[in-house]
Design a protein around this motif. Structure first.
Motif, PDB file in Angstrom:
ATOM      1  N   LEU A  37       0.827  -1.212   0.000  1.00 27.34           N
ATOM      2  CA  LEU A  37       0.000   0.000   0.000  1.00 27.34           C
ATOM      3  C   LEU A  37       0.861   1.261   0.000  1.00 27.34           C
ATOM      4  O   LEU A  37       0.538   2.251  -0.659  1.00 27.34           O
ATOM      5  N   PHE A  38       1.966   1.217   0.741  1.00 31.94           N
ATOM      6  CA  PHE A  38       2.893   2.353   0.783  1.00 31.94           C
ATOM      7  C   PHE A  38       3.395   2.659  -0.626  1.00 31.94           C
ATOM      8  O   PHE A  38       3.386   3.801  -1.075  1.00 31.94           O
ATOM      9  N   TYR A  39       3.828   1.609  -1.326  1.00 27.65           N
ATOM     10  CA  TYR A  39       4.308   1.794  -2.702  1.00 27.65           C
ATOM     11  C   TYR A  39       3.164   2.176  -3.640  1.00 27.65           C
ATOM     12  O   TYR A  39       3.353   2.976  -4.556  1.00 27.65           O
ATOM     13  N   ALA A  40       1.982   1.624  -3.430  1.00 28.55           N
ATOM     14  CA  ALA A  40       0.836   1.955  -4.294  1.00 28.55           C
ATOM     15  C   ALA A  40       0.462   3.433  -4.154  1.00 28.55           C
ATOM     16  O   ALA A  40       0.247   4.125  -5.160  1.00 28.55           O
ATOM     17  N   VAL A  41       0.383   3.911  -2.909  1.00 28.98           N
ATOM     18  CA  VAL A  41       0.072   5.320  -2.667  1.00 28.98           C
ATOM     19  C   VAL A  41       1.148   6.203  -3.298  1.00 28.98           C
ATOM     20  O   VAL A  41       0.853   7.170  -4.002  1.00 28.98           O
ATOM     21  N   SER A  42       2.400   5.846  -3.063  1.00 31.14           N
ATOM     22  CA  SER A  42       3.495   6.614  -3.649  1.00 31.14           C
ATOM     23  C   SER A  42       3.473   6.504  -5.165  1.00 31.14           C
ATOM     24  O   SER A  42       3.808   7.465  -5.862  1.00 31.14           O
ATOM     25  N   GLY A  43       3.075   5.346  -5.657  1.00 29.91           N
ATOM     26  CA  GLY A  43       2.981   5.159  -7.103  1.00 29.91           C
ATOM     27  C   GLY A  43       1.953   6.080  -7.724  1.00 29.91           C
ATOM     28  O   GLY A  43       2.173   6.638  -8.807  1.00 29.91           O
ATOM     29  N   ILE A  44       0.828   6.246  -7.042  1.00 27.99           N
ATOM     30  CA  ILE A  44      -0.201   7.177  -7.531  1.00 27.99           C
ATOM     31  C   ILE A  44       0.362   8.596  -7.563  1.00 27.99           C
ATOM     32  O   ILE A  44       0.245   9.305  -8.565  1.00 27.99           O
TER      33      ILE A  44
ATOM     34  N   THR B 149       3.091   8.929 -10.220  1.00 24.02           N
ATOM     35  CA  THR B 149       2.537   8.875 -11.576  1.00 24.02           C
ATOM     36  C   THR B 149       1.959  10.234 -11.966  1.00 24.02           C
ATOM     37  O   THR B 149       2.223  10.737 -13.065  1.00 24.02           O
ATOM     38  N   ILE B 150       1.200  10.817 -11.066  1.00 25.74           N
ATOM     39  CA  ILE B 150       0.635  12.143 -11.333  1.00 25.74           C
ATOM     40  C   ILE B 150       1.755  13.164 -11.522  1.00 25.74           C
ATOM     41  O   ILE B 150       1.769  13.943 -12.481  1.00 25.74           O
ATOM     42  N   GLY B 151       2.736  13.142 -10.608  1.00 24.25           N
ATOM     43  CA  GLY B 151       3.849  14.089 -10.689  1.00 24.25           C
ATOM     44  C   GLY B 151       4.716  13.878 -11.922  1.00 24.25           C
ATOM     45  O   GLY B 151       5.161  14.832 -12.560  1.00 24.25           O
ATOM     46  N   THR B 152       4.973  12.610 -12.274  1.00 24.08           N
ATOM     47  CA  THR B 152       5.811  12.311 -13.438  1.00 24.08           C
ATOM     48  C   THR B 152       5.117  12.725 -14.735  1.00 24.08           C
ATOM     49  O   THR B 152       5.745  13.268 -15.644  1.00 24.08           O
ATOM     50  N   PHE B 153       3.813  12.479 -14.817  1.00 23.67           N
ATOM     51  CA  PHE B 153       3.055  12.930 -15.984  1.00 23.67           C
ATOM     52  C   PHE B 153       3.162  14.450 -16.111  1.00 23.67           C
ATOM     53  O   PHE B 153       3.423  14.990 -17.189  1.00 23.67           O
ATOM     54  N   LEU B 154       2.969  15.139 -14.989  1.00 20.52           N
ATOM     55  CA  LEU B 154       3.084  16.594 -14.991  1.00 20.52           C
ATOM     56  C   LEU B 154       4.489  17.024 -15.416  1.00 20.52           C
ATOM     57  O   LEU B 154       4.651  17.966 -16.194  1.00 20.52           O
ATOM     58  N   MET B 155       5.518  16.333 -14.922  1.00 16.55           N
ATOM     59  CA  MET B 155       6.893  16.657 -15.278  1.00 16.55           C
ATOM     60  C   MET B 155       7.096  16.528 -16.788  1.00 16.55           C
ATOM     61  O   MET B 155       7.688  17.402 -17.424  1.00 16.55           O
ATOM     62  N   GLY B 156       6.596  15.448 -17.373  1.00 21.30           N
ATOM     63  CA  GLY B 156       6.713  15.261 -18.811  1.00 21.30           C
ATOM     64  C   GLY B 156       6.028  16.367 -19.594  1.00 21.30           C
ATOM     65  O   GLY B 156       6.564  16.877 -20.589  1.00 21.30           O
ATOM     66  N   VAL B 157       4.849  16.762 -19.146  1.00 20.52           N
ATOM     67  CA  VAL B 157       4.112  17.842 -19.809  1.00 20.52           C
ATOM     68  C   VAL B 157       4.871  19.160 -19.678  1.00 20.52           C
ATOM     69  O   VAL B 157       4.998  19.925 -20.655  1.00 20.52           O
TER      70      VAL B 157
ATOM     71  N   CYS C 133       8.001  16.839  -7.258  1.00 18.24           N
ATOM     72  CA  CYS C 133       8.330  16.474  -5.863  1.00 18.24           C
ATOM     73  C   CYS C 133       7.330  17.086  -4.883  1.00 18.24           C
ATOM     74  O   CYS C 133       6.884  16.421  -3.939  1.00 18.24           O
ATOM     75  N   VAL C 134       6.974  18.336  -5.079  1.00 19.05           N
ATOM     76  CA  VAL C 134       6.028  19.020  -4.192  1.00 19.05           C
ATOM     77  C   VAL C 134       4.650  18.359  -4.280  1.00 19.05           C
ATOM     78  O   VAL C 134       4.013  18.067  -3.252  1.00 19.05           O
ATOM     79  N   ILE C 135       4.188  18.100  -5.477  1.00 20.06           N
ATOM     80  CA  ILE C 135       2.866  17.471  -5.662  1.00 20.06           C
ATOM     81  C   ILE C 135       2.851  16.084  -5.005  1.00 20.06           C
ATOM     82  O   ILE C 135       1.896  15.745  -4.302  1.00 20.06           O
ATOM     83  N   ALA C 136       3.898  15.309  -5.233  1.00 22.95           N
ATOM     84  CA  ALA C 136       3.961  13.955  -4.668  1.00 22.95           C
ATOM     85  C   ALA C 136       3.979  13.993  -3.138  1.00 22.95           C
ATOM     86  O   ALA C 136       3.325  13.176  -2.489  1.00 22.95           O
ATOM     87  N   ALA C 137       4.701  14.937  -2.549  1.00 21.77           N
ATOM     88  CA  ALA C 137       4.773  15.023  -1.087  1.00 21.77           C
ATOM     89  C   ALA C 137       3.409  15.298  -0.468  1.00 21.77           C
ATOM     90  O   ALA C 137       3.038  14.689   0.547  1.00 21.77           O
ATOM     91  N   LEU C 138       2.655  16.194  -1.052  1.00 19.16           N
ATOM     92  CA  LEU C 138       1.333  16.528  -0.512  1.00 19.16           C
ATOM     93  C   LEU C 138       0.376  15.327  -0.595  1.00 19.16           C
ATOM     94  O   LEU C 138      -0.328  15.016   0.377  1.00 19.16           O
ATOM     95  N   ILE C 139       0.368  14.666  -1.721  1.00 17.66           N
ATOM     96  CA  ILE C 139      -0.498  13.492  -1.887  1.00 17.66           C
ATOM     97  C   ILE C 139      -0.080  12.382  -0.927  1.00 17.66           C
ATOM     98  O   ILE C 139      -0.912  11.761  -0.254  1.00 17.66           O
ATOM     99  N   ASN C 140       1.232  12.131  -0.840  1.00 22.99           N
ATOM    100  CA  ASN C 140       1.750  11.043  -0.002  1.00 22.99           C
ATOM    101  C   ASN C 140       1.388  11.207   1.469  1.00 22.99           C
ATOM    102  O   ASN C 140       0.981  10.251   2.119  1.00 22.99           O
ATOM    103  N   PHE C 141       1.576  12.399   2.021  1.00 24.41           N
ATOM    104  CA  PHE C 141       1.301  12.574   3.448  1.00 24.41           C
ATOM    105  C   PHE C 141      -0.143  12.237   3.762  1.00 24.41           C
ATOM    106  O   PHE C 141      -0.428  11.475   4.684  1.00 24.41           O
ATOM    107  N   ALA C 142      -1.041  12.806   3.014  1.00 17.98           N
ATOM    108  CA  ALA C 142      -2.464  12.592   3.295  1.00 17.98           C
ATOM    109  C   ALA C 142      -2.839  11.121   3.177  1.00 17.98           C
ATOM    110  O   ALA C 142      -3.484  10.559   4.074  1.00 17.98           O
ATOM    111  N   LEU C 143      -2.430  10.476   2.111  1.00 22.73           N
ATOM    112  CA  LEU C 143      -2.816   9.086   1.915  1.00 22.73           C
ATOM    113  C   LEU C 143      -2.124   8.139   2.897  1.00 22.73           C
ATOM    114  O   LEU C 143      -2.729   7.185   3.381  1.00 22.73           O
TER     115      LEU C 143
END
Length: 184
Positions: free
Chosen positions: A131-138, A141-149, A166-176
């Motif tokens: 679950l830790f990896y799944a949450v981080s994966g989500i 994935t969102i952050g990497t897509f944004l990075m590519g764009v 990195c900022v987007i991923a940190a915010l999502i990760n803490f909450a989840l």
């Protein structure tokens, strides 16, 4: 205040500060791995990049399309190692492991294995890590897509696009992580 920093039980504010400190360690690993890969192995930097200029590095010209693809690959590889560091630091200092997953207990009971405490604990830890990896994966994935764009569409430097993800991923990760994975 000091006692809250030395044990897992802490107010939400102190817990977030501890999470941020651990996150800083994981981000440091992520940044080092990402930029070493981007510079030395899977090239994703160009001469205009802030990191290249700050470190006075030499790099060959690379198209935005290739740079975006390579940055996304490097980000995924850096994620695997930095996420392991994040899990270990979080479990040792910030969050309490041991949330129970009733569907897993049901499956173990159907198999007649629920009485085996060591097996049950191992199964719960495996689910927790997954679950830790799944949450981080989500989040990644969102952050990497944004990075590519940001790189491919708006021609951001790799460093700025990487920092944004990195900022987007940190915010999502803490909450989840706080509300879905570990005991709150």
């Amino acid at each position: 205040l000091w006692a809250q920093f030395t044990r897992r039980q802490a107010s939400p504010l102190i817990q977030f500060v501890k999470y941020a400190i651990c996150g800083g360690g994981a981000v440091t690993v992520n940044v080092i791995v990402f930029f070493l890969l981007s510079w030395l192995i899977i090239h994703a930097l160009n001469a205009e990049d802030v990191f290249v200029k700050l470190c006075h590095l030499a790099c060959a010209p690379i198209s935005d399309v290739i740079r975006a693809r390579n940055a996304m690959i490097n980000n995924a590889l850096a994620f695997l190692l930095s996420n392991l560091v994040a899990y270990i630091l979080n479990i040792l200092w910030v969050f309490e492991s041991g949330r129970r997953y009733p569907p897993l207990d049901l499956a173990l009971s159907k198999l007649g294995l629920v009485q085996r405490a060591r097996l049950r604990a191992c199964a719960h830890r495996t689910v927790e890590v997954a679950l830790f990896y799944a949450v981080s994966g989500i989040a990644i994935t969102i952050g990497t897509f944004l990075m590519g764009v940001l790189i491919n569409r708006w021609h951001f430097t790799t460093t700025v696009a990487f920092g944004t993800q990195c900022v987007i991923a940190a915010l999502i990760n803490f909450a989840l992580r706080k509300f879905m994975i570990f005991k709150s």
